[in-house]
Design a protein around this motif. Structure first.
Motif, PDB file in Angstrom:
ATOM      1  N   GLY A  30     -44.876  10.925 -12.074  1.00 39.83           N
ATOM      2  CA  GLY A  30     -44.534   9.639 -12.679  1.00 39.83           C
ATOM      3  C   GLY A  30     -43.046   9.403 -12.800  1.00 39.83           C
ATOM      4  O   GLY A  30     -42.492   8.488 -12.192  1.00 39.83           O
ATOM      5  N   CYS A  31     -42.370  10.251 -13.566  1.00 37.83           N
ATOM      6  CA  CYS A  31     -40.950  10.006 -13.874  1.00 37.83           C
ATOM      7  C   CYS A  31     -39.998  10.938 -13.140  1.00 37.83           C
ATOM      8  O   CYS A  31     -38.792  10.857 -13.322  1.00 37.83           O
ATOM      9  N   ARG A  32     -40.510  11.860 -12.330  1.00 35.91           N
ATOM     10  CA  ARG A  32     -39.729  12.790 -11.512  1.00 35.91           C
ATOM     11  C   ARG A  32     -38.986  13.852 -12.320  1.00 35.91           C
ATOM     12  O   ARG A  32     -38.113  14.529 -11.800  1.00 35.91           O
ATOM     13  N   ASN A  33     -39.323  14.046 -13.584  1.00 38.05           N
ATOM     14  CA  ASN A  33     -38.741  15.135 -14.368  1.00 38.05           C
ATOM     15  C   ASN A  33     -39.340  16.463 -13.927  1.00 38.05           C
ATOM     16  O   ASN A  33     -40.468  16.515 -13.434  1.00 38.05           O
ATOM     17  N   LEU A  34     -38.604  17.539 -14.124  1.00 34.48           N
ATOM     18  CA  LEU A  34     -39.088  18.866 -13.799  1.00 34.48           C
ATOM     19  C   LEU A  34     -40.014  19.332 -14.917  1.00 34.48           C
ATOM     20  O   LEU A  34     -39.655  19.277 -16.093  1.00 34.48           O
ATOM     21  N   LEU A  35     -41.225  19.752 -14.554  1.00 36.94           N
ATOM     22  CA  LEU A  35     -42.211  20.205 -15.530  1.00 36.94           C
ATOM     23  C   LEU A  35     -42.449  21.699 -15.381  1.00 36.94           C
ATOM     24  O   LEU A  35     -42.566  22.204 -14.272  1.00 36.94           O
ATOM     25  N   GLY A  68     -34.019   9.456   0.995  1.00 40.92           N
ATOM     26  CA  GLY A  68     -32.959   8.692   1.643  1.00 40.92           C
ATOM     27  C   GLY A  68     -32.738   7.327   1.011  1.00 40.92           C
ATOM     28  O   GLY A  68     -31.695   6.715   1.206  1.00 40.92           O
ATOM     29  N   GLY A  69     -33.708   6.837   0.236  1.00 41.74           N
ATOM     30  CA  GLY A  69     -33.581   5.524  -0.390  1.00 41.74           C
ATOM     31  C   GLY A  69     -32.907   5.548  -1.746  1.00 41.74           C
ATOM     32  O   GLY A  69     -31.995   4.784  -2.014  1.00 41.74           O
ATOM     33  N   CYS A  70     -33.364   6.461  -2.630  1.00 43.02           N
ATOM     34  CA  CYS A  70     -32.851   6.457  -4.011  1.00 43.02           C
ATOM     35  C   CYS A  70     -32.235   7.790  -4.430  1.00 43.02           C
ATOM     36  O   CYS A  70     -31.834   7.953  -5.567  1.00 43.02           O
ATOM     37  N   HIS A  71     -32.175   8.756  -3.533  1.00 42.36           N
ATOM     38  CA  HIS A  71     -31.555  10.064  -3.763  1.00 42.36           C
ATOM     39  C   HIS A  71     -32.265  10.895  -4.835  1.00 42.36           C
ATOM     40  O   HIS A  71     -31.653  11.719  -5.498  1.00 42.36           O
ATOM     41  N   THR A  72     -33.572  10.661  -5.023  1.00 38.79           N
ATOM     42  CA  THR A  72     -34.381  11.449  -5.950  1.00 38.79           C
ATOM     43  C   THR A  72     -34.849  12.721  -5.245  1.00 38.79           C
ATOM     44  O   THR A  72     -35.192  12.684  -4.072  1.00 38.79           O
ATOM     45  N   LEU A  73     -34.853  13.841  -5.972  1.00 38.91           N
ATOM     46  CA  LEU A  73     -35.349  15.088  -5.409  1.00 38.91           C
ATOM     47  C   LEU A  73     -36.870  15.004  -5.302  1.00 38.91           C
ATOM     48  O   LEU A  73     -37.555  14.717  -6.285  1.00 38.91           O
ATOM     49  N   LEU A  74     -37.397  15.245  -4.109  1.00 38.07           N
ATOM     50  CA  LEU A  74     -38.836  15.199  -3.866  1.00 38.07           C
ATOM     51  C   LEU A  74     -39.335  16.591  -3.524  1.00 38.07           C
ATOM     52  O   LEU A  74     -38.685  17.317  -2.784  1.00 38.07           O
ATOM     53  N   MET A  75     -40.488  16.953  -4.057  1.00 37.37           N
ATOM     54  CA  MET A  75     -41.146  18.204  -3.698  1.00 37.37           C
ATOM     55  C   MET A  75     -42.387  17.848  -2.906  1.00 37.37           C
ATOM     56  O   MET A  75     -43.069  16.877  -3.221  1.00 37.37           O
ATOM     57  N   TYR A  76     -42.667  18.641  -1.869  1.00 37.98           N
ATOM     58  CA  TYR A  76     -43.825  18.382  -1.029  1.00 37.98           C
ATOM     59  C   TYR A  76     -44.342  19.693  -0.468  1.00 37.98           C
ATOM     60  O   TYR A  76     -43.657  20.709  -0.499  1.00 37.98           O
ATOM     61  N   CYS A  87     -40.718   6.808  -6.414  1.00 36.47           N
ATOM     62  CA  CYS A  87     -39.815   5.906  -7.141  1.00 36.47           C
ATOM     63  C   CYS A  87     -39.534   4.626  -6.350  1.00 36.47           C
ATOM     64  O   CYS A  87     -39.717   3.528  -6.859  1.00 36.47           O
ATOM     65  N   CYS A  88     -39.084   4.779  -5.098  1.00 36.17           N
ATOM     66  CA  CYS A  88     -38.679   3.610  -4.300  1.00 36.17           C
ATOM     67  C   CYS A  88     -39.609   3.348  -3.120  1.00 36.17           C
ATOM     68  O   CYS A  88     -39.417   2.393  -2.375  1.00 36.17           O
ATOM     69  N   HIS A  89     -40.616   4.211  -2.925  1.00 36.47           N
ATOM     70  CA  HIS A  89     -41.634   4.079  -1.875  1.00 36.47           C
ATOM     71  C   HIS A  89     -41.092   4.241  -0.451  1.00 36.47           C
ATOM     72  O   HIS A  89     -41.770   3.898   0.504  1.00 36.47           O
ATOM     73  N   THR A  90     -39.876   4.768  -0.306  1.00 35.84           N
ATOM     74  CA  THR A  90     -39.328   5.067   1.017  1.00 35.84           C
ATOM     75  C   THR A  90     -40.127   6.213   1.632  1.00 35.84           C
ATOM     76  O   THR A  90     -40.449   7.181   0.953  1.00 35.84           O
ATOM     77  N   ILE A  91     -40.441   6.088   2.908  1.00 37.72           N
ATOM     78  CA  ILE A  91     -41.106   7.183   3.612  1.00 37.72           C
ATOM     79  C   ILE A  91     -40.024   8.022   4.282  1.00 37.72           C
ATOM     80  O   ILE A  91     -39.293   7.534   5.137  1.00 37.72           O
ATOM     81  N   ASN A  92     -39.912   9.270   3.855  1.00 41.24           N
ATOM     82  CA  ASN A  92     -38.878  10.186   4.329  1.00 41.24           C
ATOM     83  C   ASN A  92     -39.459  11.134   5.358  1.00 41.24           C
ATOM     84  O   ASN A  92     -40.548  11.671   5.174  1.00 41.24           O
ATOM     85  N   LEU A  93     -38.712  11.365   6.434  1.00 43.87           N
ATOM     86  CA  LEU A  93     -39.107  12.314   7.455  1.00 43.87           C
ATOM     87  C   LEU A  93     -38.826  13.720   6.935  1.00 43.87           C
ATOM     88  O   LEU A  93     -37.724  14.006   6.483  1.00 43.87           O
TER      89      LEU A  93
END
Length: 145
Positions: A30-35, A68-76, A87-93
Motif C-alpha cells: 500500500g504505502c511502500r514502507n518497509l515491514l 523509473g517513474g517515481c523513484h520508489t524502491l520496488l521489490m519483486y 504508486c505511479c503504475h509505471t511498468i518497469n523492465l
C-alpha cells in the motif's frame, strides 16, 4: 443505518512466532514502507496504511529495482521480466545483472546503467544523452590512437 462489519474469522491454529525471534522484511503493497515480520508469517498488516501484504513462500528469491517513474524502491520475485509500480503504475523492465551495462554520463560523470543493445542512455541527474555501443567504441579508439 450503518451495517456493522463482521469480525475477521479466527484461524483454527493461532500463529506463534518462532522462539529464536528471527524476522524478515518486505515492502508494504500500500504505502511502500518497509515491514518487518516474524519468520513463518503468511501475510503482514501495515501499521501505517492497514494494507495487508502477502508474504512470498519460503525460499523465494527477491530482487529490488527503483521505479523509473517515481523513484520508489520496488521489490519483486527474481526472474520476473517486468514490475508494475503500485504508486505511479509505471511498468518497469526487470533486468538481470548479466543483461545490463554501465557507462559514465558524458556531462556529469554519474555512473549510468543501461540495457545491452541500447544506442544511448539519458542521465536522470542532468538529462544529458550519452551514446553507447558501436559509436562509443569508435570514439574510444580515436582517443586511444
Amino acid at each position: 443505518m450503518p451495517v456493522p462489519l463482521a469480525p475477521y474469522p479466527m484461524p483454527t491454529v493461532p500463529f506463534t512466532p518462532p522462539a529464536n525471534g528471527r524476522q524478515n522484511q518486505l515492502v508494504c503493497s500500500g504505502c511502500r514502507n518497509l515491514l518487518l515480520y516474524p519468520v513463518g508469517a503468511t501475510s503482514v498488516c501495515c501499521a501505517v496504511c492497514n494494507a495487508v501484504t502477502a508474504v512470498p513462500p519460503p525460499g523465494t528469491e527477491m530482487a529490488q529495482l527503483v521505479c523509473g517513474g517515481c523513484h520508489t524502491l520496488l521489490m519483486y520475485i527474481r526472474g520476473a521480466t517486468s514490475v508494475q509500480c503500485s504508486c505511479c503504475h509505471t511498468i518497469n523492465l526487470a533486468l538481470e545483472a548479466n543483461q545490463v551495462a554501465h557507462v559514465n554520463c558524458g556531462n556529469c560523470q554519474m555512473l549510468l546503467m543501461y540495457q545491452y543493445g541500447a544506442r544511448s542512455v539519458k542521465c536522470a541527474v542532468c538529462n544529458f544523452v550519452t551514446s553507447v555501443g558501436a559509436s562509443t567504441s569508435t570514439t574510444e579508439q580515436k582517443f586511444n590512437s
